[in-house]
Design an enzyme around this catalytic site. Structure first.
Site, PDB file in Angstrom:
ATOM      1  N   GLU A  18       0.842  -1.207   0.000  1.00 31.26           N
ATOM      2  CA  GLU A  18       0.000   0.000   0.000  1.00 31.26           C
ATOM      3  C   GLU A  18       0.874   1.253   0.000  1.00 31.26           C
ATOM      4  O   GLU A  18       2.093   1.182   0.106  1.00 31.26           O
ATOM      5  CB  GLU A  18      -0.910   0.026   1.248  1.00 31.26           C
ATOM      6  CG  GLU A  18      -2.337  -0.445   1.016  1.00 31.26           C
ATOM      7  CD  GLU A  18      -3.179   0.559   0.227  1.00 31.26           C
ATOM      8  OE1 GLU A  18      -2.633   1.584  -0.221  1.00 31.26           O
ATOM      9  OE2 GLU A  18      -4.383   0.310   0.054  1.00 31.26           O
ATOM     10  N   ARG A 101      -7.947   1.300  12.979  1.00 31.87           N
ATOM     11  CA  ARG A 101      -6.529   1.598  12.783  1.00 31.87           C
ATOM     12  C   ARG A 101      -6.420   2.647  11.696  1.00 31.87           C
ATOM     13  O   ARG A 101      -7.357   2.873  10.936  1.00 31.87           O
ATOM     14  CB  ARG A 101      -5.733   0.347  12.374  1.00 31.87           C
ATOM     15  CG  ARG A 101      -6.080  -0.206  10.993  1.00 31.87           C
ATOM     16  CD  ARG A 101      -4.980  -1.106  10.463  1.00 31.87           C
ATOM     17  NE  ARG A 101      -5.311  -1.839   9.257  1.00 31.87           N
ATOM     18  CZ  ARG A 101      -5.229  -1.379   8.008  1.00 31.87           C
ATOM     19  NH1 ARG A 101      -4.867  -0.111   7.793  1.00 31.87           N
ATOM     20  NH2 ARG A 101      -5.522  -2.146   6.974  1.00 31.87           N
ATOM     21  N   ASN A 103      -5.350   4.097   8.118  1.00 35.29           N
ATOM     22  CA  ASN A 103      -5.259   3.516   6.785  1.00 35.29           C
ATOM     23  C   ASN A 103      -4.482   4.478   5.896  1.00 35.29           C
ATOM     24  O   ASN A 103      -3.343   4.797   6.183  1.00 35.29           O
ATOM     25  CB  ASN A 103      -6.648   3.185   6.239  1.00 35.29           C
ATOM     26  CG  ASN A 103      -6.598   2.228   5.067  1.00 35.29           C
ATOM     27  OD1 ASN A 103      -5.772   1.329   5.049  1.00 35.29           O
ATOM     28  ND2 ASN A 103      -7.458   2.418   4.087  1.00 35.29           N
ATOM     29  N   ASN A 148      -9.908   5.962   2.678  1.00 36.13           N
ATOM     30  CA  ASN A 148      -8.903   5.461   1.743  1.00 36.13           C
ATOM     31  C   ASN A 148      -8.451   6.577   0.821  1.00 36.13           C
ATOM     32  O   ASN A 148      -8.474   7.748   1.203  1.00 36.13           O
ATOM     33  CB  ASN A 148      -9.447   4.245   0.973  1.00 36.13           C
ATOM     34  CG  ASN A 148      -8.413   3.153   0.842  1.00 36.13           C
ATOM     35  OD1 ASN A 148      -7.223   3.424   0.694  1.00 36.13           O
ATOM     36  ND2 ASN A 148      -8.848   1.912   0.897  1.00 36.13           N
ATOM     37  N   ASP A 198      -9.857   1.852  -4.073  1.00 38.23           N
ATOM     38  CA  ASP A 198      -8.876   1.759  -2.991  1.00 38.23           C
ATOM     39  C   ASP A 198      -8.017   3.024  -2.982  1.00 38.23           C
ATOM     40  O   ASP A 198      -8.530   4.109  -2.804  1.00 38.23           O
ATOM     41  CB  ASP A 198      -8.066   0.470  -3.163  1.00 38.23           C
ATOM     42  CG  ASP A 198      -7.367   0.030  -1.888  1.00 38.23           C
ATOM     43  OD1 ASP A 198      -6.933   0.888  -1.117  1.00 38.23           O
ATOM     44  OD2 ASP A 198      -7.230  -1.186  -1.665  1.00 38.23           O
TER      45      ASP A 198
END
Length: 285
Positions: A18, A101, A103, A148, A198
């Protein structure tokens, strides 16, 4: 552009790759393996690749200098010095939200770090978007499930944000000087698209490049929300995308591992006929 020459670029195979960031001054590509708890660095001059282990799930980063970065790790913002190996937590959020959490996150043109949180069980909209500057953390937006892909228009008048499970790409009016967002609206509804939206990046023409998690591709969209083309990859779980190289006309695409896909988890690259906007560094005090 479906049949573009997409090549595997990294040696490292991530569990959940990522957050790719290319730094034009260093000519290096940085990305994270969230579940592998690693930051990866590829020097594009020497072609060398290095991994730095983090104490917990690391989800995004911004460059500070040749030796330092800032990263989001689980619930905190951390300054990491690669030379001294020092990892220093400088701020925390949502420590009581065990299901949450950090991202995705990115720095804006004035060096403020915008980072969102997510519900790891995707069971509800407990995620939030934060702005971090001058050691101050400000909650900007709430009610997100998985905060995101982030990005800004070339003129910094619009900020974009993705909420993956609800398959929406939002646009906001953006005040760069104040660091504030207004007038939330849905720019793109991913219903009918393969996979979920995403990570993303923006090119110099103001188009959005969006990774399709579960859809095996990256698509390019106009600022009016119209898809103009897509690039297919040989893997299913495409996570994020950024521009790099000195000409800023090469895409770097992160992916996640899937057992029956030997190339999955690697960073892929391809040349495109448009330039991206260079990433911004984090501005320390």
């Amino acid at each position: 552009m479906n049949n573009m020459n997409v090549e595997a670029f990294s040696v490292y195979k991530a569990k959940l790759g990522e957050g790719p960031v290319y730094d034009i001054q260093l000519n290096k590509l940085f990305w994270v393996d969230i579940e592998g708890k690693k930051i990866l660095i590829k020097d594009l001059d020497s072609n060398s690749e290095n991994a730095f282990e983090t104490p917990d799930l690391v989800s995004s980063l911004c460059i500070i200098s040749e030796d330092e970065i800032i990263a989001t790790i689980r619930h905190g913002f951390y300054i990491i010095n690669f030379r001294t190996k020092n990892v220093n937590r400088i701020g925390e959020v949502e420590v009581d939200y065990e299901e949450n959490r950090f991202n995705d996150g990115k720095c804006d043109a004035l060096g403020r770090y915008w980072a969102g949180t997510m519900n790891m069980k995707k069971s509800g909209p407990t995620g939030n978007l934060y702005r971090f500057e001058k050691s101050n953390i400000t909650k900007i937006l709430s009610g997100l499930t998985v905060s995101n892909g982030l990005g800004w228009s070339p003129d910094n008048d619009v900020m974009y944000l993705i909420d993956s499970p609800i398959r929406k790409v939002y646009a906001f009016d953006f005040d760069l000087n104040k660091g504030e967002i207004y007038n939330k609206r849905v720019l793109i509804d991913f219903n009918g698209e393969p996979g979920n939206p995403d990570g993303m990046t923006i090119d110099e023409e103001g188009y959005l490049w969006i990774a399709h998690w579960g859809g095996g591709r990256v698509s390019r969209w106009s600022a009016r929300g119209e898809k103009v083309f897509e690039i297919k990859l040989p893997v299913t779980y495409v996570t994020s995308v950024t521009f790099g190289m000195h000409e800023m006309n090469r895409l770097f695409i992160t992916t996640a591992s899937k057992e029956d896909e030997p190339l999955s988890g690697r960073v892929f690259t391809t040349h495109v006929n448009v330039k991206g906007i260079p990433s911004y560094r984090f501005k320390k005090l």
